[in-house]
Structure formats: structure tokens, C-alpha cells
Design a protein around this motif. Structure first.
Motif, mmCIF file in Angstrom:
data_model
loop_
_atom_site.group_PDB
_atom_site.id
_atom_site.type_symbol
_atom_site.label_atom_id
_atom_site.label_comp_id
_atom_site.label_asym_id
_atom_site.label_seq_id
_atom_site.Cartn_x
_atom_site.Cartn_y
_atom_site.Cartn_z
ATOM 1 N N UNK A 115 37.432 26.996 42.390
ATOM 2 C CA UNK A 115 36.018 27.191 42.033
ATOM 3 C C UNK A 115 35.100 26.720 43.166
ATOM 4 N N UNK A 116 35.478 25.605 43.779
ATOM 5 C CA UNK A 116 34.680 25.092 44.908
ATOM 6 C C UNK A 116 34.676 26.127 46.049
ATOM 7 N N UNK A 117 35.827 26.727 46.297
ATOM 8 C CA UNK A 117 35.913 27.729 47.364
ATOM 9 C C UNK A 117 35.034 28.941 47.052
ATOM 10 N N UNK A 118 35.044 29.360 45.787
ATOM 11 C CA UNK A 118 34.212 30.504 45.390
ATOM 12 C C UNK A 118 32.739 30.162 45.627
ATOM 13 N N UNK A 119 32.350 28.932 45.263
ATOM 14 C CA UNK A 119 30.952 28.523 45.445
ATOM 15 C C UNK A 119 30.583 28.421 46.923
ATOM 16 N N UNK A 120 31.525 27.925 47.734
ATOM 17 C CA UNK A 120 31.292 27.853 49.191
ATOM 18 C C UNK A 120 30.987 29.238 49.751
ATOM 19 N N UNK A 121 31.774 30.217 49.327
ATOM 20 C CA UNK A 121 31.589 31.587 49.828
ATOM 21 C C UNK A 121 30.258 32.162 49.359
ATOM 22 N N UNK A 122 29.885 31.813 48.136
ATOM 23 C CA UNK A 122 28.585 32.250 47.607
ATOM 24 C C UNK A 122 27.461 31.710 48.488
ATOM 25 N N UNK A 123 27.580 30.426 48.843
ATOM 26 C CA UNK A 123 26.548 29.806 49.674
ATOM 27 C C UNK A 123 26.500 30.378 51.085
ATOM 28 N N UNK A 124 27.628 30.932 51.529
ATOM 29 C CA UNK A 124 27.658 31.583 52.849
ATOM 30 C C UNK A 124 26.868 32.888 52.829
ATOM 31 N N UNK A 125 26.602 33.377 51.617
ATOM 32 C CA UNK A 125 25.845 34.621 51.501
ATOM 33 C C UNK A 125 26.696 35.874 51.632
ATOM 34 N N UNK A 126 27.993 35.758 51.424
ATOM 35 C CA UNK A 126 28.855 36.946 51.477
ATOM 36 C C UNK A 126 28.461 37.918 50.369
ATOM 37 N N UNK A 127 28.537 39.216 50.662
ATOM 38 C CA UNK A 127 28.143 40.244 49.692
ATOM 39 C C UNK A 127 29.327 40.566 48.775
ATOM 40 N N UNK A 128 29.740 39.566 47.999
ATOM 41 C CA UNK A 128 30.874 39.761 47.077
ATOM 42 C C UNK A 128 30.721 38.810 45.898
ATOM 43 N N UNK A 129 30.914 39.318 44.695
ATOM 44 C CA UNK A 129 30.859 38.505 43.479
ATOM 45 C C UNK A 129 32.305 38.187 43.091
ATOM 46 N N UNK A 130 32.641 36.904 43.035
ATOM 47 C CA UNK A 130 34.030 36.509 42.794
ATOM 48 C C UNK A 130 34.175 35.771 41.467
ATOM 49 N N UNK A 131 35.165 36.138 40.693
ATOM 50 C CA UNK A 131 35.473 35.465 39.422
ATOM 51 C C UNK A 131 36.938 35.051 39.441
ATOM 52 N N UNK A 132 37.306 34.236 38.460
ATOM 53 C CA UNK A 132 38.668 33.691 38.480
ATOM 54 C C UNK A 132 39.372 33.843 37.132
ATOM 55 N N UNK A 133 40.644 34.244 37.190
ATOM 56 C CA UNK A 133 41.508 34.288 36.003
ATOM 57 C C UNK A 133 42.576 33.215 36.169
ATOM 58 N N UNK A 134 42.725 32.372 35.191
ATOM 59 C CA UNK A 134 43.781 31.356 35.221
ATOM 60 C C UNK A 134 45.085 32.032 34.797
ATOM 61 N N UNK A 135 46.132 31.824 35.596
ATOM 62 C CA UNK A 135 47.383 32.546 35.332
ATOM 63 C C UNK A 135 48.425 31.675 34.639
ATOM 64 N N UNK A 136 49.166 32.331 33.744
ATOM 65 C CA UNK A 136 50.330 31.709 33.114
ATOM 66 C C UNK A 136 51.568 32.317 33.765
ATOM 67 N N UNK A 137 52.450 31.468 34.262
ATOM 68 C CA UNK A 137 53.741 31.954 34.773
ATOM 69 C C UNK A 137 54.719 31.942 33.599
ATOM 70 N N UNK A 138 55.172 33.122 33.195
ATOM 71 C CA UNK A 138 55.953 33.241 31.966
ATOM 72 C C UNK A 138 57.246 32.435 31.990
ATOM 73 N N UNK A 139 57.740 32.143 33.200
ATOM 74 C CA UNK A 139 58.997 31.407 33.300
ATOM 75 C C UNK A 139 58.868 29.979 32.757
ATOM 76 N N UNK A 140 57.646 29.455 32.715
ATOM 77 C CA UNK A 140 57.461 28.063 32.312
ATOM 78 C C UNK A 140 57.397 27.830 30.799
ATOM 79 N N UNK A 141 57.441 28.898 30.025
ATOM 80 C CA UNK A 141 57.580 28.747 28.582
ATOM 81 C C UNK A 141 56.295 28.501 27.804
ATOM 82 N N UNK A 142 56.475 28.396 26.465
ATOM 83 C CA UNK A 142 55.355 28.391 25.527
ATOM 84 C C UNK A 142 54.485 27.139 25.636
#
Ligand code: 5GP
Length: 342
Positions: A115-142
Motif C-alpha cells: 500500500x505504501x508503494x502504491x501511495x508513493x507512485x500516486x505521489x509521483x504523479x504517474x498516470x495510473x490508478x492502482x488497486x490491490x487484491x489480497x491473495x490466498x495461496x490454496x496450498x496453505x489450506x482453510x
């Protein structure tokens, strides 16, 4: 081709650690020379193929190189800048939060750093809107899946809209989706959008059927859903009925050998049905590609005109997980950038 490079694009299926470019890998190798990792171990070059299993070995090598907050910060900012340089205007990154005892990295710290990296890039003024999905690795179980959902839930409320959803990924031949249903249901109920890797390999019919009942908000790959490749009409009907967009990654599927060649990629099946499909990279670093190349490959393989390709990139806006206001802004941007003639 400059048309594809300049085409404004939406990237919805990009795994952070699979997206690390060779330049960034170089920097990581310099930071950790003792690991004796060579470049050839982290990317699959032109014309090369690996089994899906071998692809998953590559991620283990990259994970050794990316095991501190400092690494995650560098990798995330580099990846975002690279997508921005490729005219990607909206990006959803996904990554599996990892704990590394030997460096003190925690799962919470992992997500905070992204999230900090996304905010850093926002402050740089890059012309890109970035969002994040938290991933589950299925191998690690329920149990781990449930913990991950709880963590994602916290960030859904505290990240200023940057965390928008949850991804289910990891080696499809390991673990079972059924046991993960309670975690996925909880995620859905708390407002996290769901993008699930589905039918990436054959013989997951039962699991795909169960997961489609949720239903997910988007499907990753869906390579073996349709009857021609051993899927079923029932699965296809569920996808159509709920109008669930597919994230399609041509080079990844061909290099990982789940699809025999580009012309037989299931893009064509879903495209013929007029079903929403979004061209994505999956792992631009590992598979040595970028989103411009993927659009160009799709166009040349299936004979699409520039105008059709433009529409394809435009329609991807409707499949993003960010709210309606963001969709509106992106649609406006596409109108402004549209060429007078194709
Ligand atoms: P990370 O989550 O560490 O940022 O990115 C690498 C991880 O993404 C891999 O360990 C794996 O769990 C997931 N991943 C990347 N590419 C693929 C893919 O093609 N299929 C599946 N099922 N998982 C993938």
C-alpha cells in the motif's frame, strides 16, 4: 507496434512477484549474492515452455529474492512504473502476503508495504490508478485462508479504497477449493470482490461448479470450463447467467502448456459468445511479456482490427473492482484518447 504501446489499457490479472522485470531481478540478485540465483531461474524466455509445475518452482526462487519490506517496496514501485510506461491506466495488482521469520517480515507488514508503494507512485504523479487484491495461496489450506480474509477485511476498511478484493490462486493441482468455501463466503459478505482462478487445469469440474455458486466477481483463466476441452455446458451456463468476466492470459497459458498454441486459446470461444473477457499478463516477468504484447498477440492470432482492439480495452473498464466513479473517470479518459481514425 506503436498502436498497442499507446493503447490505454486496464490490467486486472497481475501477480506481484510474477511481474518483476529482469532489471529489478538484477537489483535483487545484487542485494543477495549469497543465494547464487541466476537470471535464467526467474524467467521463461521467448519460445521456451515449462510445465505448470515448473512454473510454480520459479515463484519459489523469486520469493527467496523478495523477503523484506525493502524488497517489496522496490518490487512494487518498479512494477507499477513499468505498467504505467506501457500505457496501463488502471491496474489491479494481487499478491500473497507472506511471513518470513528470518527477516521479521509479517503478513500485515507485507500488505502495508504494498500500500505504501502504491501511495508513493500516486505521489509521483504517474498516470495510473492502482488497486490491490489480497491473495490466498490454496496450498496453505482453510485456516490460513480464513486468516487472510480477516486481514484483507481490515485493509478493506483502512486502506482508503486501495484494497478492493481477494484472489484465490496457487498451484491448482494442490489443495481443494471446497474447504476454502467458508473463507470465500466470508470475504464476499464483508464486501471484498472475488477473483478466483478456476478450471486452470482439467479435472476440476466439481470444484469449479462449487466455486461458481458463490458466485465470484471475476474468473482467472477458466481454461477448461467449456465442453470442447472437457468442461461442461453447465459450467458455461453458470458463467453466462451471472455474467462473470474472464481474465485471459495467452502467453502464460501457452508457456505453461495448459493451452497447446495461441490459435487454440479459449479467448476465441468466449469472444464468439460476446462474453466479457479481459486480456491480462498474469506474470509479465516470469513469462517475459507485457500487456501491449498480449493485445497485439490476441489481435494477430484472431484477426482483430485496431478498432476492435480499442473496444476490447475499453470494455475492460466495466470489469474493474473499483467503484463506479472510477469507471466513469476511466471511460472519460478513453474518450479523450480515442484516435479520430483507426
Ligand atoms: P505473489 O503472490 O507472491 O506476489 O505472486 C506469485 C504467486 O502467484 C505464486 O506463488 C502463485 O501462488 C500465484 N500465481 C502466479 N501465477 C499463477 C498462475 O498462472 N496460476 C496460479 N494458479 N497461480 C499463480
Amino acid at each position: 507496434d506503436v498502436f498497442y504501446r499507446q493503447l490505454p489499457k486496464v490490467e486486472l490479472h497481475a501477480h506481484l512477484n510474477g511481474s518483476v522485470s529482469s532489471q529489478t531481478i538484477e537489483k535483487l540478485i545484487k542485494r543477495k549474492p549469497h543465494l547464487n540465483i541466476e537470471h535464467s531461474m526467474t524467467a521463461i524466455g521467448k519460445g521456451q515452455r515449462r510445465t505448470l509445475d515448473e512454473c510454480f518452482q520459479v515463484f519459489k526462487v523469486i520469493h527467496q529474492l523478495v523477503d523484506t519490506e525493502e524488497d517489496i517496496l522496490m518490487v512494487t514501485t518498479d512494477v507499477i512504473r513499468e505498467f504505467a510506461a506501457d500505457s496501463v491506466k488502471y491496474l489491479e495488482l494481487r499478491s500473497t502476503p507472506r511471513e518470513e521469520k528470518h527477516t521479521g517480515l509479517t503478513k500485515k507488514g507485507y500488505i502495508e508495504t504494498v500500500i505504501r508503494a502504491i501511495q508513493l507512485c500516486k505521489n509521483e504523479g504517474l498516470d495510473i490508478d492502482v488497486r490491490f487484491l489480497v491473495a490466498i495461496d490454496r496450498r496453505n489450506g482453510a485456516e490460513v485462508a480464513m486468516e487472510t480474509v480477516a486481514l484483507a477485511e481490515q485493509f478493506l476498511l483502512s486502506s482508503d479504497g486501495l484494497v478492493v478484493g481477494l484472489d484465490l490462486s496457487g498451484d491448482p493441482t494442490v489443495g481443494d477449493g471446497k474447504s476454502l468455501l467458508p473463507a470465500l463466503e466470508r470475504a464476499k459478505n464483508c464486501g471484498l470482490k472475488l477473483s478466483l482462478h478456476l478450471s486452470e487445469v482439467p479435472s476440476q469440474l466439481e470444484e469449479s461448479d462449487l466455486l461458481l455458486n458463490l458466485p465470484p466477481d471475476r474468473i482467472g483463466h477458466g481454461t477448461f470450463l467449456h465442453p470442447e476441452v472437457g468442461g461442461s455446458q453447465n459450467l458455461v451456463n453458470k458463467v453466462l447467467k451471472n455474467n462473470i468476466p474472464l481474465e485471459l492470459c495467452l502467453t502464460s497459458n501457452v508457456k505453461g502448456q495448459t493451452v497447446p498454441c495461441y490459435s487454440q486459446h479459449h479467448f476465441n470461444y468466449w469472444y464468439q459468445l460476446g462474453h466479457p473477457s479481459v486480456i491480462c499478463t498474469d506474470d509479465k516477468g516470469v513469462f517475459s511479456t507485457d500487456l501491449s504484447q498480449e493485445y497485439q498477440l490476441t489481435a494477430s492470432t484472431f484477426g482483430l482490427s485496431h478498432e476492435t482492439v480499442w473496444k476490447l480495452s475499453q470494455q475492460a473498464i466495466d470489469c474493474i473492482f473499483a467503484p463506479q466513479t472510477v469507471k466513469q473517470q476511466l471511460k472519460q479518459k478513453w474518450i479523450e484518447l480515442q484516435p479520430q481514425v483507426f
